[in-house]
Design a protein around this motif. Sequence first.
Motif, mmCIF file in Angstrom:
data_model
loop_
_atom_site.group_PDB
_atom_site.id
_atom_site.type_symbol
_atom_site.label_atom_id
_atom_site.label_comp_id
_atom_site.label_asym_id
_atom_site.label_seq_id
_atom_site.Cartn_x
_atom_site.Cartn_y
_atom_site.Cartn_z
ATOM 1 N N THR A 35 0.859 -1.183 0.000
ATOM 2 C CA THR A 35 0.000 0.000 0.000
ATOM 3 C C THR A 35 0.892 1.229 0.000
ATOM 4 O O THR A 35 1.565 1.517 0.988
ATOM 5 N N TRP A 36 0.909 1.945 -1.110
ATOM 6 C CA TRP A 36 1.826 3.066 -1.306
ATOM 7 C C TRP A 36 1.187 4.363 -0.844
ATOM 8 O O TRP A 36 0.368 4.953 -1.549
ATOM 9 N N ALA A 319 6.858 -3.564 7.553
ATOM 10 C CA ALA A 319 6.770 -5.017 7.717
ATOM 11 C C ALA A 319 5.401 -5.542 7.332
ATOM 12 O O ALA A 319 5.255 -6.719 6.966
ATOM 13 N N ASN A 320 4.401 -4.660 7.395
ATOM 14 C CA ASN A 320 3.033 -5.047 7.023
ATOM 15 C C ASN A 320 2.618 -4.457 5.677
ATOM 16 O O ASN A 320 1.425 -4.320 5.385
ATOM 17 N N SER A 321 3.618 -4.100 4.866
ATOM 18 C CA SER A 321 3.417 -3.697 3.470
ATOM 19 C C SER A 321 2.640 -2.399 3.301
ATOM 20 O O SER A 321 1.959 -2.200 2.293
ATOM 21 N N LEU A 351 -4.807 2.787 9.293
ATOM 22 C CA LEU A 351 -5.255 3.124 10.638
ATOM 23 C C LEU A 351 -5.391 1.887 11.525
ATOM 24 O O LEU A 351 -5.080 1.931 12.725
ATOM 25 N N ALA A 352 -5.829 0.785 10.944
ATOM 26 C CA ALA A 352 -5.932 -0.454 11.710
ATOM 27 C C ALA A 352 -4.553 -0.923 12.159
ATOM 28 O O ALA A 352 -4.374 -1.373 13.299
ATOM 29 N N LEU A 353 -3.571 -0.814 11.283
ATOM 30 C CA LEU A 353 -2.208 -1.194 11.644
ATOM 31 C C LEU A 353 -1.640 -0.261 12.713
ATOM 32 O O LEU A 353 -0.961 -0.711 13.645
ATOM 33 N N MET A 354 -1.933 1.025 12.591
ATOM 34 C CA MET A 354 -1.463 1.971 13.602
ATOM 35 C C MET A 354 -2.088 1.654 14.953
ATOM 36 O O MET A 354 -1.412 1.693 15.992
#
Length: 365
Positions: A35-36, A319-321, A351-354
């Motif tokens: 995801t860029w 690490a989670n792209s 936002l979920a990763l954060m």
Amino acid sequence: MSDLVNKLICENLKALKPYESARRIFAGGDSDSETWLNANESPFANDFTIDTAHFNRYPDCQPPSVLLPYAKYAGVQANQLLVSRGADEGIELLIRTFCTPGKDSILICPPTYGMYAISAETSNVAIEKAPLKADFSLDIPAIFAYQGKVNLVFICSPNNPTGTSVGKAQLKQVLEHFADSALVVVDEAYIEFDADNTWATELAAYPNLVILRTLSKAFALAGLRCGFTLANSEVIQSIMKVIAPYPIADPVAQIAAQALSPNGLKQMAEQVEYLSQQKQWVKQQLNQFPELELVGDDKANFILFRYSKKQGLMDFLVANSVLIRDQSKQINLDNCLRITLGTQLQNEKLLALMASFFKQQETSA
């Protein structure tokens, strides 16, 4: 560096560090799985058609199919416009045209876009700096001190990476102060996200005003490399002395013309509105993380924030792209990261990763 290369390379290039573009930092990435959100690109990939009938011919240096609709869009005359390989080439052309290597200087106001300095360094043109104030407004007295000492004054508005726009009163002061000594170059790469603050309608009032534009951001055509320089005709004709004979490839001109058609402009406006709504939503969601401090303003398609453990967050996202941009090397932007607005789905993933990262931080504390 080999002995031969070291012997032949230009002295001003030996210590030069190339501009770290977002794509160079993550070279070789798989765009389908990552995801860029690090290069201020649009998340939209729009469809275009290509006619190959004239690929055996050299293209127009300044294709009317692009020049005329963009002039109409920007509200300028065709002789006040030049199309180039991205606004980056516009920066380089201005420096090559109006600065003598080893003699002249430009002025920049960091933190700001890095290519002004890189283009000057590669041309052996000196760089003076008048850093922005703590609120990211122009330091007018510091800028004024360079009258007669610089040939070009670069001002990015909306500014990358702070998202701030320069106040009209401040910019008017700069234009008037350098009226007889320097061109003031206003980089409007993100102007579609702050359209009321364009200076394109002021060319007649300020002969030393130059504006840079691009199709890379709001028009979702970063891969096309198509930009524009807006200025009075004398400036444009001077730049034409140094531009390459065929700067705009025929496929580029075809796609740019479609993007500038009535339907293309309508699509661009709709996508800008979508991203603006996403921007407000993402800012609201970021408020759930008290560890973060929003920095600057939101006049472009990105959000800048400060976090004391920014490297840990960056590493976790990579690490989670999910890729965002570290801006902490710039003056007054210590521990700052920048998020480019994506689609709703991309923003939700970020936002979920954060949220997951900060939850881990709480657990390990």
